[in-house]
Design a protein around this motif. Sequence first.
Motif, short mmCIF file in Angstrom:
data_model
loop_
_atom_site.label_atom_id
_atom_site.label_comp_id
_atom_site.label_asym_id
_atom_site.label_seq_id
_atom_site.Cartn_x
_atom_site.Cartn_y
_atom_site.Cartn_z
N ILE A 29 24.33 -42.16 -18.09
CA ILE A 29 23.24 -41.22 -18.31
C ILE A 29 21.89 -41.92 -18.44
CG2 ILE A 29 22.35 -39.48 -19.92
CD1 ILE A 29 25.24 -38.49 -20.20
N PRO A 30 21.75 -43.01 -19.21
CA PRO A 30 20.44 -43.70 -19.20
C PRO A 30 20.08 -44.28 -17.84
CG PRO A 30 21.73 -44.38 -21.09
CD PRO A 30 22.63 -43.56 -20.23
N GLY A 31 21.08 -44.73 -17.08
CA GLY A 31 20.81 -45.23 -15.74
C GLY A 31 20.29 -44.14 -14.82
N ILE A 32 20.86 -42.96 -14.92
CA ILE A 32 20.38 -41.83 -14.13
C ILE A 32 18.98 -41.43 -14.59
CG2 ILE A 32 20.75 -39.36 -13.69
CD1 ILE A 32 23.76 -39.95 -13.68
N ALA A 33 18.73 -41.48 -15.89
CA ALA A 33 17.39 -41.14 -16.41
C ALA A 33 16.33 -42.10 -15.89
CB ALA A 33 17.41 -41.15 -17.94
N ILE A 34 16.64 -43.39 -15.85
CA ILE A 34 15.69 -44.38 -15.31
C ILE A 34 15.43 -44.09 -13.84
CG2 ILE A 34 15.37 -46.82 -14.72
CD1 ILE A 34 16.99 -47.48 -17.25
N THR A 35 16.48 -43.84 -13.09
CA THR A 35 16.35 -43.56 -11.66
C THR A 35 15.50 -42.32 -11.41
OG1 THR A 35 18.51 -44.55 -11.28
CG2 THR A 35 17.64 -43.14 -9.54
N LEU A 36 15.76 -41.25 -12.15
CA LEU A 36 15.00 -40.02 -11.97
C LEU A 36 13.53 -40.19 -12.38
CD1 LEU A 36 17.56 -37.31 -13.14
CD2 LEU A 36 16.82 -37.84 -10.80
N LEU A 37 13.28 -40.94 -13.43
CA LEU A 37 11.90 -41.16 -13.86
C LEU A 37 11.13 -41.97 -12.82
CD1 LEU A 37 9.70 -40.86 -16.00
CD2 LEU A 37 10.55 -42.97 -17.02
N VAL A 38 11.72 -43.03 -12.32
CA VAL A 38 11.05 -43.86 -11.31
C VAL A 38 10.81 -43.05 -10.04
CG1 VAL A 38 11.38 -45.86 -9.80
CG2 VAL A 38 11.86 -46.05 -12.23
N LEU A 39 11.79 -42.26 -9.62
CA LEU A 39 11.63 -41.41 -8.44
C LEU A 39 10.55 -40.37 -8.67
CD1 LEU A 39 12.67 -40.59 -5.62
CD2 LEU A 39 14.29 -39.09 -6.79
N SER A 40 10.51 -39.78 -9.85
CA SER A 40 9.49 -38.77 -10.16
C SER A 40 8.09 -39.36 -10.16
CB SER A 40 9.76 -38.14 -11.53
OG SER A 40 11.00 -37.49 -11.53
N VAL A 41 7.93 -40.53 -10.70
CA VAL A 41 6.62 -41.19 -10.71
C VAL A 41 6.17 -41.46 -9.28
CG1 VAL A 41 5.42 -43.34 -11.31
CG2 VAL A 41 6.81 -42.17 -13.02
N ASN A 42 7.06 -41.94 -8.44
CA ASN A 42 6.70 -42.21 -7.04
C ASN A 42 6.35 -40.93 -6.28
OD1 ASN A 42 6.84 -45.03 -7.03
ND2 ASN A 42 9.04 -44.98 -6.79
N LEU A 43 7.13 -39.88 -6.48
CA LEU A 43 6.84 -38.61 -5.81
C LEU A 43 5.53 -38.00 -6.30
CD1 LEU A 43 10.38 -36.99 -5.63
CD2 LEU A 43 9.06 -37.99 -3.77
N PHE A 44 5.26 -38.12 -7.60
CA PHE A 44 3.99 -37.63 -8.13
C PHE A 44 2.82 -38.41 -7.54
CE2 PHE A 44 0.60 -37.99 -11.34
CZ PHE A 44 0.20 -36.67 -11.36
N GLY A 45 2.98 -39.71 -7.38
CA GLY A 45 1.93 -40.52 -6.78
C GLY A 45 1.66 -40.12 -5.33
N ASP A 46 2.71 -39.84 -4.58
CA ASP A 46 2.52 -39.39 -3.19
C ASP A 46 1.82 -38.05 -3.14
OD1 ASP A 46 3.66 -41.64 -2.13
OD2 ASP A 46 5.64 -40.73 -1.86
N TRP A 47 2.21 -37.14 -4.04
CA TRP A 47 1.57 -35.83 -4.09
C TRP A 47 0.09 -35.97 -4.45
CZ3 TRP A 47 -0.70 -33.36 -8.28
CH2 TRP A 47 -1.10 -32.06 -8.07
N LEU A 48 -0.19 -36.79 -5.45
CA LEU A 48 -1.56 -36.99 -5.90
C LEU A 48 -2.41 -37.63 -4.81
CD1 LEU A 48 -3.32 -36.58 -8.40
CD2 LEU A 48 -2.72 -38.89 -9.10
N ARG A 49 -1.86 -38.58 -4.09
CA ARG A 49 -2.58 -39.21 -2.98
C ARG A 49 -2.91 -38.17 -1.92
NH1 ARG A 49 0.61 -41.96 1.44
NH2 ARG A 49 1.41 -39.91 1.08
N ASP A 50 -1.95 -37.31 -1.59
CA ASP A 50 -2.19 -36.28 -0.58
C ASP A 50 -3.26 -35.30 -1.02
OD1 ASP A 50 -0.25 -37.46 0.96
OD2 ASP A 50 1.31 -35.98 0.48
N ARG A 51 -3.32 -35.00 -2.30
CA ARG A 51 -4.31 -34.04 -2.81
C ARG A 51 -5.72 -34.66 -2.88
NH1 ARG A 51 -3.64 -29.05 -2.66
NH2 ARG A 51 -4.57 -28.62 -4.66
N LEU A 52 -5.81 -35.96 -3.13
CA LEU A 52 -7.11 -36.59 -3.33
C LEU A 52 -7.66 -37.29 -2.09
CD1 LEU A 52 -6.66 -38.12 -6.89
CD2 LEU A 52 -7.82 -36.01 -6.25
N ASP A 53 -6.87 -37.44 -1.05
CA ASP A 53 -7.33 -38.14 0.14
C ASP A 53 -8.30 -37.25 0.92
OD1 ASP A 53 -7.71 -39.70 2.37
OD2 ASP A 53 -5.58 -40.10 2.69
#
Length: 144
Positions: free
Chosen positions: A112-136
């Motif tokens: 469960i902590p391993g899955i939590a780390i994976t989901l958090l890292v994936l979420s941060v990366n997806l949020f960054g892509d979304w934010l880049r698309d919105r601000l470019d």
Amino acid sequence: MAKVEKISISLTGWVQYARTVRGATLVERNKEYIEAAACLALPARRILFRHLLPNCLPPLIVVATVQVAHAIALEATLSFLGLGIQPPTPTWGLMISEGRGRIAAAWWVALIPGIAITLLVLSVNLFGDWLRDRLDPRLRREML
């Protein structure tokens, strides 16, 4: 130990930000719209903040989100190895390390902590892509 860890993680990351900003600035400053703004005798401050900075921001956002994800994974790795934040402070890396000895009987303690780390890292990366698309600014014109 936690302060030293935070300082070492943050001090090693500034180089990527500097290289990204420098590279984006060198690419953008040779474009026609910057030359046109200079020909119109716009102040350098206006050219910098109105034209250059908004076009240098998207690559910087990508680097920042990748660095945040990297710092999360690095902290979890150091805690797993016993070199990070020490008990009794809970960290996901420490939880995985403690659950490693119980895998046969209670596999979820480490999973469960391993899955939590994976989901958090994936979420941060997806949020960054979304934010880049919105601000470019280049993509904003295409969306309209």
